[in-house]
Motif scaffolding. Structure first.
Motif: not given
Lengths: 423, 459
Positions: A18-22, A36, A41, A45, B30-36, B38, B73-74
């Motif tokens: 879920m891309k939390c990055g932990f 990255e 993560r 991706y 291109s992303y962070d900790g959110t889902t959509n 980008v 990027g969290t």
């Protein structure tokens, strides 16, 4: 349409993230590179994009997917329980399918390692030329040029005078002459075979002293770790099938190598191509036991029954958790229980005992500079304990720990846990 | 597309190896900790000093290239997504803890220091930095300040802005400015320091921070109160506080979340409970004991059907692990999760929870509530699938109503996540229009060419 078969198999694992990055905190590679693409993560991706057909296996992508130790620290600490190891291995498998293994890998894996006889020949040849090179410290030497790809100037333990395969008998009966309480197969593994043969003999001796019959099938092959973790599933399955056949008639398959035991167990996880294979590999998994797990959990040897070898009296010991034991097999209590109960030995837990040593099999061949940086953190943990000896249970880790302890001019010697125990 | 000459200049400033332009690197930033949310940048750069950042920003300002500052990027607002492309300015390689001053209880750090690394380092000196966003394993100090992050410990300790004494910032025009200082009290001129805290990277790049620290509490104690009505749990929060106990943390998990956590990792949470509250008291051992006793007494008086006091740190860790697993439990359960960050005055927590449940029922939405009940900051979530248009539209309507009711109850749109891209559509609706105009004027003054994290906060 391109055949994305291997990627399709891992789609559900890639979707877990879920891309939390932990993971960034736990990834030894990210901790060095801070980029990255180094972290789970990022790899996940990009693999997800590949699954959707939006990312090709370019040389850059190959580098990114290759730069993973498969230490599974990210997996162990992931709040979403994402199995990034399966994503990385699956992506590598797809890559091999599309592009083929590179020349070095082709040569080493397909031609040499998959043919156990040839592997032995090459190593023997290497050994024959060892005298050409300057002796470094202790019994550690540099390997000849044609193995430089593997060596890259690092300290590698000298190869055994006689390989274990040339010393073992096919069958060892219990030493007390009684009817065996069980019949197990001994899986050597390459490091034990070529570098630490005495470790193999020790395990056989230990088991036969306790009423176990040990057979050593000649038809056993390489476990396949370096091969299938690189994505060569075809050769991986060939080895899996050969090993399963070789150990068909024993109750358990025992090995003293943490990497081998987890690799044999995990055929069912990474390799099956159909349901029949899935079932067969799962059945095999149930038979495989790491030596420490077998001794404590199956043979029910009480740690306090074990005695320390004289030469280790008064020593301070610390334990290094091999990734393939702690995270692949959840083996962490058994070795500590043994070390803590051995009379005459003082046990000290090292900070970050579970941190990967940086070896990662062929990772260290391609990314030796990174391996050294990661190992330096391990070495700092060892130094902090003030221990005389570092104990572990994976010959792969042992080779890397010795290399880096020497490089850091540290006094600590490295041992397999079984080497500390009398009888 | 960025000009070739700009890339060459960037390479000159930070060195070739610190400039990434491969398609793979661009995708990974291109992303962070959110889902959509980008969007790819044109280039990613890794500066090592404030001077390098100043050079980069001057170049970007001259060439009118967008710059998006980024740490770990969290973040969960879309705030570090390079929405208009351009440069991602990544501070992860500026990660030195420059100084820890035990006498003055301060630390001087670079922006790329990861919170957990700081926490571990400070703990070895008997110190701690109280703000505790739950992304602490990856969040960097620069990002934490730019988002004015908070976490469970805010009940007692407040949010990030209460722990920043001084900042060094590179302005969007490239000047390096030092704001605040190293003292607790400081009323010299306008309080510009706080303008940059929660600016979400739109007013400049934080290059150094002076942090206020606390001594590490000697003792901690965790207790869990169980309720068969989630709104009663909400009431217990302010009852505990009004009776004189300020715990470090008060966290709420509702029945849905409890059950998802138990499915993921059986921890022995009460699966039939409508909600649980987790309390943690910290401080001097005797005080912690007394406060915990008081919590047991008050929560029982105000409707808790059971209260468990963790007998040791292992049991306490188990409960907090459950809390941390909360978000994973929610996000793992549906293809799309709309999770809000609304915050209300504490007394209105029960009313907000009732509203969330009511609205979710009205729109027939699977929903849950978890969050930092102790400071009124809840994360009500609805589960949907962006690919299912009809369902998703209903979910958006439900979320809109939840936000509106939070504002009606005297609350705000976001307590700790920030606006970024995620909450833009609600921003104007919940903000005084005069305040919005003022913000835009400040932005125009500091960033005349609108290069610094453009596309964020307002439309």
């Amino acid at each position: 349409m391109k055949d994305l078969k291997e990627l399709k198999k891992i789609e559900k694992f890639a979707d877990q993230c879920m891309k939390c990055g932990f993971c960034s905190f736990f990834c030894p590679v990210y901790q060095e590179e801070k980029v990255e693409t180094a972290v789970a993560r990022g790899k996940n991706y990009l693999t997800k994009l590949a699954i959707k057909g939006e990312q090709e296996f370019t040389p850059e992508m190959a580098e990114i997917i290759g730069k993973c130790l498969l230490c599974k620290r990210c997996v162990a600490n992931c709040p979403a329980k994402a199995q990034i190891d399966r994503v990385v291995v699956g992506a590598r498998a797809q890559m091999v399918k599309e592009k083929g293994l590179g020349f070095v890998k082709n040569f080493a894996f397909r031609k040499v390692m998959a043919d156990r006889k040839a592997f032995g020949r090459y190593l023997r040849l290497a050994k024959a030329f060892q005298w050409l090179l300057p002796k470094t410290e202790g019994n550690i030497r540099h390997l000849p040029d044609f193995l430089k790809a593997l060596g890259k100037g690092r300290n590698i333990p000298s190869l055994a005078k006689t390989f274990l395969r040339d010393m073992v008998k096919p069958v060892y009966k219990p030493q007390n002459g009684e009817t065996p309480k069980m019949r197990v197969g001994f899986f050597m593994g390459c490091a034990t075979d070529f570098v630490y043969p005495e470790l193999g003999l020790k395990l056989i001796d230990f088991l036969t002293k306790r009423g176990v019959e040990v057979v050593v099938p000649e038809a056993q092959n390489c476990c396949g770790a370096a091969i299938y973790f690189s994505g060569d599933f075809e050769t991986g399955r060939y080895l899996a099938n050969a090993n399963i056949k070789a150990f068909d008639d024993v109750e358990y398959v025992i090995t003293a190598c943490g990497t081998c035991s987890s690799t044999l167990k995990d055929y069912q996880k990474y390799l099956p191509d159909n349901e029949e294979e899935q079932k067969r590999y799962e059945a095999f998994e149930k038979k495989v036991k790491d030596s420490l797990e077998f001794i404590i959990n199956i043979l029910n040897v009480k740690p306090e029954e074990l005695t320390l070898k004289k030469e280790f009296e008064g020593k301070v010991a610390t334990w290094h958790d091999p990734c393939h034991l702690i995270r692949y097999q959840n083996i962490k209590d058994q070795p500590r229980a043994i070390l803590k109960s051995l009379k005459g030995l003082k046990y000290v837990e090292m900070p970050n005992a579970d941190l990967c040593c940086g070896m990662g099999g062929s990772f260290s061949v391609y990314h030796y500079d990174l391996t050294k940086k990661i190992a330096d953190k391990k070495m700092n943990g060892i130094k902090a304990t003030g221990a005389d000896i570092v104990v572990t249970a994976c010959p792969g880790c042992m080779i890397n720990l010795i290399d880096n302890a020497l490089r850091n001019k540290m006094p600590q010697k490295v041992y397999h846990l079984l080497e500390l125990v009398e009888g | 597309m960025i000009k070739e000459s700009v890339l060459t200049e960037l390479q000159k400033i930070v060195g070739n190896e610190q400039v990434l332009t491969t398609p793979e690197a661009k995708k990974a930033y291109s992303y962070d900790g959110t889902t959509n949310w980008v969007h790819e940048p044109d280039v990613v750069v890794f500066p090592k000093t404030a001077e390098e950042i100043s050079e980069i920003v001057k170049l970007a300002n001259r060439e009118k290239v967008p710059v998006t500052p980024r740490g770990g990027g969290t973040n969960v607002s879309g705030g570090s997504v390079p929405w208009l492309g351009g440069i991602v300015l990544c501070t992860t390689k500026m990660n030195n803890i420059l100084k820890i001053d035990k006498e003055n209880l301060t630390a001087t750090v670079e922006p790329g220091v990861v919170l957990q690394d700081l926490t571990l380092r400070l703990a070895s000196d008997g110190l701690f930095f109280p703000p505790d966003p739950q992304s602490f394993f990856g969040a960097t100090i620069g990002g934490i300040i730019a988002e004015n992050a908070g976490g469970p410990a805010c009940v007692k300790y407040g949010v990030t802005k209460q722990y920043i004494l001084g900042l060094q910032v590179v302005l969007p025009t490239g000047e390096i400015v030092n704001l605040g200082g190293r003292t607790i009290k400081n009323v010299v001129g306008y309080d510009l320091l706080h303008l940059f805290i929660s600016s979400e990277g739109t007013l400049g790049v934080i290059t150094k921070a002076e942090l206020k620290l606390n001594p590490l509490p000697q003792a901690r104690k965790t207790s869990m109160a169980v309720y068969n009505d989630v709104a009663m749990a909400g009431e217990s929060v302010f009852r505990v506080l009004e009776n004189g106990v300020i715990p470090a943390k008060i966290e709420l998990l509702d029945n849905w979340v409890i059950n998802r956590i138990e499915e993921m990792m059986p921890l022995g949470l009460p699966k039939d409970a409508d909600a649980v509250l987790l309390f943690e008291c910290d401080g001097i051992p005797e005080a912690v004991e007394k406060e915990t006793e008081k919590i047991v007494e008050i929560t029982k008086k105000y409707g808790a059907i059971d209260v468990r006091v963790a007998k040791d740190q292992d049991e306490a860790n188990k409960y907090w692990m459950a809390r941390r697993a909360g978000f994973a439990a929610v996000f793992g359960k549906a293809p799309t999760v709309l999770s809000e960050d609304v915050t209300v005055p504490r007394g209105n927590i029960p009313a907000l929870i009732r509203k969330v449940k009511e609205i979710s029922k009205k729109y027939d939405m699977e929903n849950c509530v978890l969050g930092h009940a102790g400071d009124g900051n809840l994360h009500p979530s609805v589960l949907t699938d962006i690919k299912n248009k009809e369902h998703y539209e209903r979910a958006v309507k439900a979320i809109e109503e939840i936000i509106e009711s939070a504002v009606e109850l005297g609350g705000v749109l976001s307590g700790e996540h920030g606006i970024g891209l995620e909450k833009q559509k609600f921003f104007r609706r919940t903000m005084d229009p005069v305040a919005v105009e003022l913000m835009k004027k400040i932005k125009a003054l500091l960033d005349p060419n609108n290069i610094m994290n453009p596309g964020k906060i307002w439309d």
